[in-house]
Design a protein around this motif. Structure first.
Motif, PDB file in Angstrom:
ATOM      1  N   THR A  55       0.833  -1.204   0.000  1.00 56.30           N
ATOM      2  CA  THR A  55       0.000   0.000   0.000  1.00 56.30           C
ATOM      3  C   THR A  55       0.870   1.258   0.000  1.00 56.30           C
ATOM      4  OG1 THR A  55      -1.731  -1.138   1.220  1.00 56.30           O
ATOM      5  CG2 THR A  55      -1.769   1.245   1.318  1.00 56.30           C
ATOM      6  N   ARG A  59       0.840   3.836  -3.145  1.00 55.64           N
ATOM      7  CA  ARG A  59       0.329   5.208  -3.027  1.00 55.64           C
ATOM      8  C   ARG A  59       1.428   6.248  -3.263  1.00 55.64           C
ATOM      9  NH1 ARG A  59      -4.096   3.372  -4.260  1.00 55.64           N
ATOM     10  NH2 ARG A  59      -5.218   2.166  -2.695  1.00 55.64           N
ATOM     11  N   SER A 124      -8.970  -0.760  -2.730  1.00 52.04           N
ATOM     12  CA  SER A 124      -9.277  -1.801  -1.760  1.00 52.04           C
ATOM     13  C   SER A 124     -10.660  -2.355  -2.061  1.00 52.04           C
ATOM     14  CB  SER A 124      -9.205  -1.225  -0.353  1.00 52.04           C
ATOM     15  OG  SER A 124     -10.185  -0.256  -0.206  1.00 52.04           O
ATOM     16  N   SER A 127     -15.202  -0.688   0.121  1.00 49.04           N
ATOM     17  CA  SER A 127     -15.942   0.570   0.092  1.00 49.04           C
ATOM     18  C   SER A 127     -16.428   0.817  -1.334  1.00 49.04           C
ATOM     19  CB  SER A 127     -15.071   1.716   0.571  1.00 49.04           C
ATOM     20  OG  SER A 127     -14.047   1.922  -0.339  1.00 49.04           O
ATOM     21  N   ARG A 132     -14.324   5.809  -3.604  1.00 48.32           N
ATOM     22  CA  ARG A 132     -12.935   5.468  -3.369  1.00 48.32           C
ATOM     23  C   ARG A 132     -12.054   6.059  -4.465  1.00 48.32           C
ATOM     24  NH1 ARG A 132     -13.634  -0.103  -2.911  1.00 48.32           N
ATOM     25  NH2 ARG A 132     -13.301  -0.237  -5.117  1.00 48.32           N
ATOM     26  N   LEU A 135     -11.475   9.739  -3.878  1.00 51.29           N
ATOM     27  CA  LEU A 135     -10.529  10.014  -2.788  1.00 51.29           C
ATOM     28  C   LEU A 135      -9.114   9.647  -3.213  1.00 51.29           C
ATOM     29  CD1 LEU A 135     -10.052  10.801   0.175  1.00 51.29           C
ATOM     30  CD2 LEU A 135     -10.367   8.401   0.751  1.00 51.29           C
ATOM     31  N   LEU A 136      -8.976   8.499  -3.820  1.00 54.43           N
ATOM     32  CA  LEU A 136      -7.638   8.063  -4.214  1.00 54.43           C
ATOM     33  C   LEU A 136      -7.078   8.925  -5.337  1.00 54.43           C
ATOM     34  CD1 LEU A 136      -7.980   4.194  -3.941  1.00 54.43           C
ATOM     35  CD2 LEU A 136      -7.078   5.829  -2.300  1.00 54.43           C
ATOM     36  N   ASP A 154      -2.102   8.305   7.472  1.00 54.40           N
ATOM     37  CA  ASP A 154      -3.533   8.002   7.394  1.00 54.40           C
ATOM     38  C   ASP A 154      -3.834   6.678   6.698  1.00 54.40           C
ATOM     39  OD1 ASP A 154      -4.144  10.234   8.776  1.00 54.40           O
ATOM     40  OD2 ASP A 154      -4.645  11.467   7.042  1.00 54.40           O
ATOM     41  N   VAL A 155      -3.121   6.384   5.646  1.00 54.13           N
ATOM     42  CA  VAL A 155      -3.425   5.150   4.911  1.00 54.13           C
ATOM     43  C   VAL A 155      -2.775   3.948   5.598  1.00 54.13           C
ATOM     44  CG1 VAL A 155      -3.269   3.963   2.703  1.00 54.13           C
ATOM     45  CG2 VAL A 155      -3.613   6.431   2.748  1.00 54.13           C
ATOM     46  N   ARG A 182      -4.390  16.923   4.506  1.00 50.84           N
ATOM     47  CA  ARG A 182      -5.819  16.689   4.776  1.00 50.84           C
ATOM     48  C   ARG A 182      -6.647  17.888   4.315  1.00 50.84           C
ATOM     49  NH1 ARG A 182      -5.255  14.482  10.930  1.00 50.84           N
ATOM     50  NH2 ARG A 182      -4.632  12.344  10.492  1.00 50.84           N
TER      51      ARG A 182
ATOM     52  N   HIS B   6     -11.165  16.966   8.755  1.00 49.18           N
ATOM     53  CA  HIS B   6      -9.868  16.318   8.644  1.00 49.18           C
ATOM     54  C   HIS B   6      -9.937  14.893   9.183  1.00 49.18           C
ATOM     55  CE1 HIS B   6      -7.152  20.108   8.179  1.00 49.18           C
ATOM     56  NE2 HIS B   6      -8.166  20.080   7.342  1.00 49.18           N
ATOM     57  N   ILE B   9     -11.583  12.768   6.661  1.00 51.08           N
ATOM     58  CA  ILE B   9     -10.668  12.453   5.545  1.00 51.08           C
ATOM     59  C   ILE B   9      -9.704  11.355   5.979  1.00 51.08           C
ATOM     60  CG2 ILE B   9      -8.743  13.368   4.169  1.00 51.08           C
ATOM     61  CD1 ILE B   9     -11.236  14.573   3.159  1.00 51.08           C
ATOM     62  N   ALA B  10      -9.158  11.522   7.199  1.00 54.14           N
ATOM     63  CA  ALA B  10      -8.201  10.528   7.697  1.00 54.14           C
ATOM     64  C   ALA B  10      -8.857   9.157   7.797  1.00 54.14           C
ATOM     65  CB  ALA B  10      -7.666  10.961   9.057  1.00 54.14           C
ATOM     66  N   ARG B  12     -11.417   8.046   6.139  1.00 50.68           N
ATOM     67  CA  ARG B  12     -11.693   7.513   4.806  1.00 50.68           C
ATOM     68  C   ARG B  12     -10.418   6.988   4.154  1.00 50.68           C
ATOM     69  NH1 ARG B  12     -14.857  11.257   0.835  1.00 50.68           N
ATOM     70  NH2 ARG B  12     -14.441   9.489  -0.516  1.00 50.68           N
ATOM     71  N   LEU B  13      -9.357   7.735   4.359  1.00 54.48           N
ATOM     72  CA  LEU B  13      -8.080   7.269   3.788  1.00 54.48           C
ATOM     73  C   LEU B  13      -7.698   5.918   4.381  1.00 54.48           C
ATOM     74  CD1 LEU B  13      -5.905  10.515   3.687  1.00 54.48           C
ATOM     75  CD2 LEU B  13      -6.592   9.130   1.736  1.00 54.48           C
ATOM     76  N   ARG B  14      -7.905   5.815   5.674  1.00 53.03           N
ATOM     77  CA  ARG B  14      -7.550   4.568   6.360  1.00 53.03           C
ATOM     78  C   ARG B  14      -8.408   3.414   5.842  1.00 53.03           C
ATOM     79  NH1 ARG B  14      -4.976   2.863  11.213  1.00 53.03           N
ATOM     80  NH2 ARG B  14      -4.223   0.861  10.447  1.00 53.03           N
ATOM     81  N   ARG B  15      -9.681   3.723   5.644  1.00 50.51           N
ATOM     82  CA  ARG B  15     -10.639   2.685   5.255  1.00 50.51           C
ATOM     83  C   ARG B  15     -10.480   2.299   3.787  1.00 50.51           C
ATOM     84  NH1 ARG B  15     -14.732   5.451   7.220  1.00 50.51           N
ATOM     85  NH2 ARG B  15     -15.469   6.167   5.199  1.00 50.51           N
ATOM     86  N   GLU B  16     -10.261   3.314   2.976  1.00 48.93           N
ATOM     87  CA  GLU B  16     -10.328   3.066   1.534  1.00 48.93           C
ATOM     88  C   GLU B  16      -8.959   3.016   0.851  1.00 48.93           C
ATOM     89  OE1 GLU B  16     -12.776   6.228   0.086  1.00 48.93           O
ATOM     90  OE2 GLU B  16     -14.291   5.873   1.631  1.00 48.93           O
ATOM     91  N   GLY B  17      -7.953   3.505   1.552  1.00 43.51           N
ATOM     92  CA  GLY B  17      -6.656   3.628   0.885  1.00 43.51           C
ATOM     93  C   GLY B  17      -5.837   2.355   0.849  1.00 43.51           C
ATOM     94  N   GLY B  18      -6.220   1.400   1.669  1.00 40.19           N
ATOM     95  CA  GLY B  18      -5.431   0.176   1.748  1.00 40.19           C
ATOM     96  C   GLY B  18      -5.520  -0.654   0.480  1.00 40.19           C
ATOM     97  N   ALA B  19      -4.451  -1.348   0.200  1.00 40.96           N
ATOM     98  CA  ALA B  19      -4.439  -2.237  -0.965  1.00 40.96           C
ATOM     99  C   ALA B  19      -3.893  -3.587  -0.522  1.00 40.96           C
ATOM    100  CB  ALA B  19      -3.567  -1.644  -2.055  1.00 40.96           C
TER     101      ALA B  19
END
Lengths: 195, 173
Positions: A55, A59, A124, A127, A132, A135-136, A154-155, A182, B6, B9-10, B12-19
């Motif tokens: 990840t 990113r 991912s 969601s 997504r 946001l990405l 955050d990620v 942010r 903020h 956003i954080a 959402r990033l945590r939830r959706e940013g993972g791969a």
């Protein structure tokens, strides 16, 4: 019957408790074992970290192939360099640093050769795809210095102190960049968020 | 409001940013790892003779230092080094034996000093005459310097000790 009963029983192999021990071992303990040549311990570390590292690399580089190469190279480098790993440091910090360095190398190489990025950032699974992507996409458009911090904190979920160590930045810089990252993301996503 | 935004956003990033890493990543990494020649790191053992060698080296140094000091020329009035006084005797004995390059150490140590060659009232090399002075001149500079210093101290030190012991000198305050 007596004779048959008197025959020695075949020995039953003791169940391997090693895997169970590996499951509960700390990263540092696994790293120590891996440094002594224990491949199973290193494999456990790979399992634990591969998603987070992937990840992080994805990113930063915004490319599946580059992220894959980064993580692969970083893990092999880690295996080679475990002998020199100072066990008073956290393994997590160390391995994330290696991946970040590899990702920066990729970006430098890309900048020098002006390689286009032809892949869409991976997503991912838990969601809605449209939100997504927005946001990405916004994350991918952030300047590198802000994106890296947002990704690390955050990620990936590193603490600010750990992110500072991983990114080789002062903790105050990480904090301010995270705030600005942010804010920019919020700004970019604002029209969408409004009903 | 900004803070909430903020945080959102954080989150959402945590939830959706993972791969998720591709399945083959682990296998590829481990295949490379297994292909790597990896020497096992065994704890380095110290050679058993090493402490002995250190001790022997220290003993040699100490012996050399003692021998060197004992061979330094100087007066016999030293309060700290008997070796130095025998050294002076040895030097003078060697001088009396005509250079005495072949004389053994034992012979040198047992030989008596030649008082006739020492001129009273003078210090250092001035107190020596003839072949003794020549021998001193031929001696290496550090030895000569040590001799000079020793000879200069030889006269005043006993006097000072004498004064101290008889109470002529009192400590200030």
């Amino acid at each position: 019957v007596q004779d048959v009963l008197a025959l020695p029983l075949p020995s039953i192999a003791a169940p391997r408790t090693y895997d169970a021990r590996v499951q509960i071992a700390s990263d540092e303990a696994l790293a120590r074992r891996a440094a002594e040549g224990d491949e199973a311990a290193f494999e456990e570390l790979v399992v634990r970290y591969q998603d987070r590292l992937y990840t992080l690399a994805l990113r930063i580089t915004l490319s599946d192939a580059d992220a894959y190469d980064c993580v692969q190279e970083a893990l092999v480098s880690a295996w080679r360099g475990l002998g020199g790993f100072r066990h008073d440091a956290r393994f997590s910090t160390w391995i994330h640093r290696i991946v970040v360095r590899k990702a920066y190398d990729v970006l430098d190489r890309r900048r020098r050769t002006a390689e286009p990025v032809d892949e869409v950032p991976a997503t991912s699974v838990d969601s809605p795809a449209d939100a997504r992507m927005d946001l990405l996409e916004a994350l991918g458009r952030l300047e590198l210095e802000f994106r890296v911090v947002a990704v690390a904190c955050d990620v990936v979920g590193l603490s600010m102190d750990e992110a500072a160590l991983v990114l080789d930045l002062p903790a105050g810089t990480v904090k301010s960049r995270l705030h600005r990252a942010r804010a920019r993301l919020a700004e970019t996503l604002q029209p969408e968020a409004a009903p | 409001v900004n803070g909430e935004r903020h945080d959102e956003i954080a989150a959402r990033l945590r939830r959706e940013g993972g791969a998720t890493a591709p399945d083959r990543l682990r296998a590829d990494v481990m295949a490379q790892v297994r292909a790597e020649p990896r020497p096992r790191r065994l704890p380095r053992r110290r050679a058993p003779w090493r402490p002995l060698a250190t001790l022997a080296a220290a003993a040699c140094l100490l012996a050399a230092a003692v021998l060197g000091i004992s061979r330094l020329p100087g007066g016999s009035a030293s309060s700290s080094s008997g070796g130095a006084s025998t050294g002076v005797a040895g030097l003078e004995a060697r001088q009396s034996a005509g250079g005495g390059s072949g004389a053994s150490l034992g012979a040198v140590r047992t030989a008596a000093p030649a008082p006739s060659r020492v001129v009273p009232g003078r210090t250092g090399s001035q107190s020596l005459q003839g072949s003794a002075a020549g021998a001193l001149r031929q001696a290496p500079l550090p030895l000569r310097a040590a001799y000079e210093a020793r000879a200069r101290l030889a006269a005043p030190l006993p006097k000072a000790f004498e004064l101290l012991s008889t109470g002529h000198v009192r400590g200030g305050r």
